[in-house]
Design a protein around this motif. Structure first.
Motif, PDB file in Angstrom:
ATOM      1  N   VAL A   1      32.133  32.179  57.685  1.00  0.00           N
ATOM      2  CA  VAL A   1      31.887  33.596  57.418  1.00  0.00           C
ATOM      3  C   VAL A   1      31.589  33.725  55.936  1.00  0.00           C
ATOM      4  N   PRO A   2      30.469  34.341  55.559  1.00  0.00           N
ATOM      5  CA  PRO A   2      30.013  34.288  54.161  1.00  0.00           C
ATOM      6  C   PRO A   2      30.850  35.089  53.169  1.00  0.00           C
ATOM      7  N   VAL A   3      31.793  35.885  53.628  1.00  0.00           N
ATOM      8  CA  VAL A   3      32.662  36.610  52.705  1.00  0.00           C
ATOM      9  C   VAL A   3      34.117  36.257  53.015  1.00  0.00           C
ATOM     10  N   GLU A   4      34.924  36.243  51.982  1.00  0.00           N
ATOM     11  CA  GLU A   4      36.346  35.957  52.139  1.00  0.00           C
ATOM     12  C   GLU A   4      37.065  37.220  52.600  1.00  0.00           C
ATOM     13  N   PRO A   5      37.694  37.189  53.785  1.00  0.00           N
ATOM     14  CA  PRO A   5      38.416  38.380  54.247  1.00  0.00           C
ATOM     15  C   PRO A   5      39.545  38.745  53.284  1.00  0.00           C
ATOM     16  N   LEU A   6      39.782  40.032  53.138  1.00  0.00           N
ATOM     17  CA  LEU A   6      40.840  40.530  52.269  1.00  0.00           C
ATOM     18  C   LEU A   6      41.864  41.264  53.117  1.00  0.00           C
ATOM     19  N   ARG A   7      43.125  40.858  53.011  1.00  0.00           N
ATOM     20  CA  ARG A   7      44.232  41.518  53.722  1.00  0.00           C
ATOM     21  C   ARG A   7      45.075  42.286  52.707  1.00  0.00           C
ATOM     22  N   VAL A   8      45.349  43.539  53.000  1.00  0.00           N
ATOM     23  CA  VAL A   8      46.247  44.328  52.177  1.00  0.00           C
ATOM     24  C   VAL A   8      47.554  44.502  52.943  1.00  0.00           C
TER      25      VAL A   8
ATOM     26  N   GLY B   1      45.037  33.890  57.172  1.00  0.00           N
ATOM     27  CA  GLY B   1      43.942  33.373  56.370  1.00  0.00           C
ATOM     28  C   GLY B   1      43.491  34.438  55.385  1.00  0.00           C
ATOM     29  N   GLY B   2      42.470  34.129  54.639  1.00  0.00           N
ATOM     30  CA  GLY B   2      41.931  35.095  53.691  1.00  0.00           C
ATOM     31  C   GLY B   2      42.832  35.307  52.495  1.00  0.00           C
ATOM     32  N   THR B   3      42.403  36.180  51.609  1.00  0.00           N
ATOM     33  CA  THR B   3      43.171  36.524  50.427  1.00  0.00           C
ATOM     34  C   THR B   3      44.023  37.747  50.722  1.00  0.00           C
ATOM     35  N   CYS B   4      45.263  37.713  50.312  1.00  0.00           N
ATOM     36  CA  CYS B   4      46.192  38.816  50.537  1.00  0.00           C
ATOM     37  C   CYS B   4      46.472  39.544  49.220  1.00  0.00           C
ATOM     38  N   VAL B   5      46.366  40.869  49.244  1.00  0.00           N
ATOM     39  CA  VAL B   5      46.852  41.695  48.142  1.00  0.00           C
ATOM     40  C   VAL B   5      48.142  42.327  48.628  1.00  0.00           C
ATOM     41  N   TYR B   6      49.239  41.957  47.976  1.00  0.00           N
ATOM     42  CA  TYR B   6      50.574  42.352  48.430  1.00  0.00           C
ATOM     43  C   TYR B   6      51.193  43.349  47.448  1.00  0.00           C
TER      44      TYR B   6
END
Length: 534
Positions: A408-415, A438-443
């Motif tokens: 997937v060409p973009v990195e999923p972002l999880r909040v 997976g993906g980057t998490c903003v916590y």
């Protein structure tokens, strides 16, 4: 038995293992004696009548017993199943009463309207002024614009680690984040995967979160907000079929920022409804299906998107690329939305795609682009701008996370907000259920101060029941209750919470993490929160 031994021998020799990869747990078949057996007798998990395991999975697990997390999941699902119909009745009554009071402008208004023979009785749940429980907790619909461009207040930071060069003004003004000292509100961060997001004057996070929030409402309500409040263009609402449940369990809507020459197509999935115990049961279910190169994927979420067979041998049969024969009135979510997005991209050649959702909707939003990649839908993937999810449960294993990262060409972002329970389910209970984010998490761990967690990393207390976090969880629940009561004094009327919202926050004093799942805190985090770039 011989076949199983052959599979084990092949695995030991390093050859590819053949056979099915799946573990389907049927909670309706679980008995109390089975739960005790898992805890006390420690029988192999695949030996129970309520478990359906593929031959490869049975060989891999061998004599592995179900641990306490597996047993606890079955207890939770049994309780949710028992509460299904009572919760639906309670939910219908509560939402009717709340709308009755709201539409008549309060208790006093009810008496005045009764006297004037203008009493409003909200019998039509599909009316544009009828709100769900989520809408009663947070009734905000307006989008918060970004500051005017051209100065230091227009600080545009990326979220996933691609730095921007410093500029001198207007759309070229950027803040250098390589020093690691910057911290700006998330609503002002417009760079996602190195691409500048411009939804008129709104941040992609503002639009995606508000879209995820109003996805809980009926089609008429959503259309009214998109067209008349946001001044965007409503494309359609999709009430989709789940063949395994035999009901319309999946809802989503699509909109563009303009009717002509749009720059963005947004897909937003509806999340876990507060009074729908079936949704909550899906979130916690440990069942997974082997989907070939996709890895192990949560069965319940696949079914919600349009799974055709619980087939762990051939992923192309389980989820074929070609849309199955359409049944009138029973669209399948993945195929219906894929077709609509393709139409919109043809209509708007300069548009890109944003996919979002909250809770269960976040899980579907996370899997949707992975299926597009699995089916080679480059026409959509190459125009994918961002995948942003809020309060997302786990949807697959590490292989799935790696597949998304590679294809997937973009990195999923999880909040994730504080101890929200949903991002901590289904439990990561290897080897039976090896779920991983997976993906980057903003916590956000307090007063909307955020930090990034490395790709695939988990928020603290990853399986929710770690006793070391008990005091912190209850302390957060009390803090959120007081914050909800007084935040408006500092931030203004848009942050004033009514009785319904405060009562909902009070549930966190009983079960910490439930109240933290509210879309209200995710909206606040996007608008008020800051994330350090380092």
């Amino acid at each position: 038995m011989a076949a199983k031994q052959a599979v084990v021998a092949a695995a030991a020799s390093g050859h590819p293992k053949m056979g099915e990869e799946k573990l389907i747990i049927r909670p309706e078949k679980v008995r109390f004696i089975d739960v005790l057996s898992m805890l006390l007798l420690r029988r192999p998990i695949t030996s129970y009548a309520f478990v359906e395991a593929g031959d490869r999975t049975a060989a891999d697990l061998g004599s592995t017993p179900g641990d306490w997390l597996v047993a606890l999941t079955q207890v939770i699902q049994k309780a949710l199943a028992g509460a299904y119909y009572p919760a639906l009745v309670v939910g219908a009554v509560v939402e009717f009463l709340l709308n009755f009071v709201a539409l008549n402008n309060g208790i006093l208004g009810i008496f005045l309207n009764l006297f004037r023979c203008k009493l409003v009785i909200p019998l039509n749940r599909e009316a544009p002024n009828f709100r769900s429980m989520i809408g009663m907790i947070d009734g905000r619909t307006e989008l918060k614009p970004l500051p005017a461009s051209g100065g230091p207040e227009d600080r545009r930071l990326q979220v996933v680690g691609v730095s921007a060069a410093a500029g001198s003004g207007g759309d070229d003004y950027y803040l250098d984040v390589e020093s690691g000292s910057a911290a700006v509100p998330l609503v002002q961060q417009q760079y996602v995967n190195g691409r500048l997001v411009r939804l008129r004057t709104f941040s992609v996070f503002e639009v995606s979160m508000m879209a995820a929030k109003i996805a809980y409402e009926n089609a008429a309500y959503i259309e009214n907000v998109v067209n008349n409040v946001w001044k965007f263009h409503f494309v359609g609402f999709y009430n989709c079929w789940n063949k395994f449940v035999g009901d319309h369990t999946t809802q989503a809507f699509v909109f563009t920022d303009k009717a002509e020459d749009a720059s963005v197509v947004v897909v937003s999935f509806r999340g876990t409804e507060p009074f729908n115990m079936r949704d909550w049961s899906t979130d916690v279910n440990l069942s997974w299906l082997g989907m070939g190169e996709l890895g192990h994927v949560h069965v319940g979420f696949l079914k919600a998107l349009g799974l055709q067979e619980e087939d762990g041998k051939d992923a192309t049969r389980a989820f074929p690329k070609a849309a199955p024969n359409a049944v009138p009135g029973k669209p399948l979510a993945y195929y219906a939305l894929r077709e609509e997005v393709q139409k919109q991209l043809q209509k708007h050649p300069n548009a890109n795609v944003v996919v979002t959702g909250h809770s269960l909707g976040a899980a579907l939003a996370a899997i949707f682009p992975a299926l597009l990649a699995f089916h080679g839908e480059r026409g959509v993937l190459d125009r994918l701008l961002s995948v942003v999810t809020y309060g997302q449960p786990r949807v697959g294993d590490k292989v799935f996370a790696g597949y998304v990262r590679a294809n997937v060409p973009v990195e999923p972002l999880r909040v994730v907000y504080r101890y929200d329970v949903v991002p901590r389910v289904p439990f990561d209970a290897p080897p039976v259920a090896d779920f991983a984010h997976g993906g980057t998490c903003v916590y956000f761990d307090g007063w909307y101060k955020g930090r990034e967690i490395a790709k695939g990393g988990d928020a603290p207390n990853k399986n929710y029941f770690d006793p070391r976090y008990l005091l912190s969880m209850y302390g957060n629940a009390w803090g959120d209750l007081f914050k909800g009561a007084f935040l408006w004094a500092k931030e203004g009327k848009d942050y004033r919470e009514g009785a319904v919202s405060l009562l909902y926050r009070a549930t966190g004093l009983l079960v910490p993490g439930i109240a933290s799942h509210s879309p209200r805190d995710y909206v606040n985090a996007v608008r008020l929160g800051s994330v350090a770039s380092a």
